[in-house]
Design a protein around this motif. Sequence first.
Motif, PDB file in Angstrom:
ATOM      1  N   VAL A 258     -53.737  44.085   4.345  1.00 43.83           N
ATOM      2  CA  VAL A 258     -54.852  44.383   5.585  1.00 43.83           C
ATOM      3  C   VAL A 258     -53.699  45.096   6.506  1.00 43.83           C
ATOM      4  N   ARG A 259     -54.713  46.111   7.533  1.00 43.54           N
ATOM      5  CA  ARG A 259     -54.195  46.772   8.413  1.00 43.54           C
ATOM      6  C   ARG A 259     -54.594  46.063   9.604  1.00 43.54           C
ATOM      7  N   PHE A 260     -53.823  45.517  10.557  1.00 45.21           N
ATOM      8  CA  PHE A 260     -54.321  45.188  11.728  1.00 45.21           C
ATOM      9  C   PHE A 260     -53.659  46.097  13.011  1.00 45.21           C
TER      10      PHE A 260
ATOM     11  N   LEU B 161     -45.403  37.097   3.208  1.00 45.47           N
ATOM     12  CA  LEU B 161     -46.087  38.458   3.336  1.00 45.47           C
ATOM     13  C   LEU B 161     -45.035  39.442   3.214  1.00 45.47           C
ATOM     14  N   ARG B 162     -45.320  40.728   2.745  1.00 47.97           N
ATOM     15  CA  ARG B 162     -44.621  41.756   2.947  1.00 47.97           C
ATOM     16  C   ARG B 162     -45.200  42.941   3.544  1.00 47.97           C
ATOM     17  N   GLY B 163     -44.515  43.780   4.484  1.00 49.22           N
ATOM     18  CA  GLY B 163     -45.115  44.823   5.263  1.00 49.22           C
ATOM     19  C   GLY B 163     -44.476  45.469   6.277  1.00 49.22           C
ATOM     20  N   TYR B 164     -44.923  45.676   7.392  1.00 50.58           N
ATOM     21  CA  TYR B 164     -44.277  46.152   8.734  1.00 50.58           C
ATOM     22  C   TYR B 164     -45.048  45.796   9.790  1.00 50.58           C
ATOM     23  N   ALA B 165     -44.426  46.054  11.042  1.00 47.23           N
ATOM     24  CA  ALA B 165     -45.056  45.849  12.219  1.00 47.23           C
ATOM     25  C   ALA B 165     -44.489  47.296  13.098  1.00 47.23           C
TER      26      ALA B 165
ATOM     27  N   GLU C 226     -49.346  48.221  15.441  1.00 46.60           N
ATOM     28  CA  GLU C 226     -50.075  48.078  13.786  1.00 46.60           C
ATOM     29  C   GLU C 226     -49.273  47.223  13.175  1.00 46.60           C
ATOM     30  N   VAL C 227     -49.912  46.449  12.333  1.00 50.66           N
ATOM     31  CA  VAL C 227     -49.316  45.319  11.335  1.00 50.66           C
ATOM     32  C   VAL C 227     -50.018  45.752  10.119  1.00 50.66           C
ATOM     33  N   VAL C 228     -49.081  45.939   9.248  1.00 51.74           N
ATOM     34  CA  VAL C 228     -49.713  45.938   7.478  1.00 51.74           C
ATOM     35  C   VAL C 228     -48.970  44.943   7.003  1.00 51.74           C
ATOM     36  N   ALA C 229     -49.978  44.249   6.272  1.00 49.25           N
ATOM     37  CA  ALA C 229     -49.420  43.141   5.593  1.00 49.25           C
ATOM     38  C   ALA C 229     -50.001  42.919   4.197  1.00 49.25           C
ATOM     39  N   VAL C 230     -49.195  42.595   3.210  1.00 52.16           N
ATOM     40  CA  VAL C 230     -49.739  42.502   1.559  1.00 52.16           C
ATOM     41  C   VAL C 230     -49.279  41.328   1.298  1.00 52.16           C
ATOM     42  N   GLY C 231     -50.084  40.286   0.511  1.00 48.69           N
ATOM     43  CA  GLY C 231     -49.655  39.216   0.108  1.00 48.69           C
ATOM     44  C   GLY C 231     -51.145  38.362  -0.429  1.00 48.69           C
ATOM     45  N   GLU C 232     -50.944  37.197  -0.565  1.00 42.86           N
ATOM     46  CA  GLU C 232     -51.990  36.287  -0.853  1.00 42.86           C
ATOM     47  C   GLU C 232     -53.177  36.102   0.435  1.00 42.86           C
ATOM     48  N   ALA C 233     -54.331  35.981  -0.062  1.00 41.62           N
ATOM     49  CA  ALA C 233     -55.416  35.880   0.941  1.00 41.62           C
ATOM     50  C   ALA C 233     -55.318  34.809   2.076  1.00 41.62           C
TER      51      ALA C 233
END
Length: 89
Positions: free
Chosen positions: A4-6, A30-34, A43-50
């Motif tokens: 998801v991108r927030f 979760l993994r990703g970045y802010a 901007e927050v992009v996160a990947v992981g379990e729903a």
Amino acid sequence: MPGVRFVVSGRVQGVCFRAGTRTQALGLGLRGYAKNLPDGSVEVVAVGEAQALEALAQWLEDGPALARVDAVGREDVDEDVQANGFAIL
């Protein structure tokens, strides 16, 4: 894994928003970045379990104590974040 991108707007820069997001994301597995965007949003992009992504989304609605969140945009992303952990960019 779902991603998801927030985009979070309001008073979200200079108030430890990215660091707080990183702490929350890591705690949720979760993994990703802010990263700060030029328009003052984050901007927050996160990947992981729903379920973990939903928990992060709820936290982003308020953010850390000094933040004022006006809006949180959200879109699903197909690409996988290759980073391990959660980065602050």
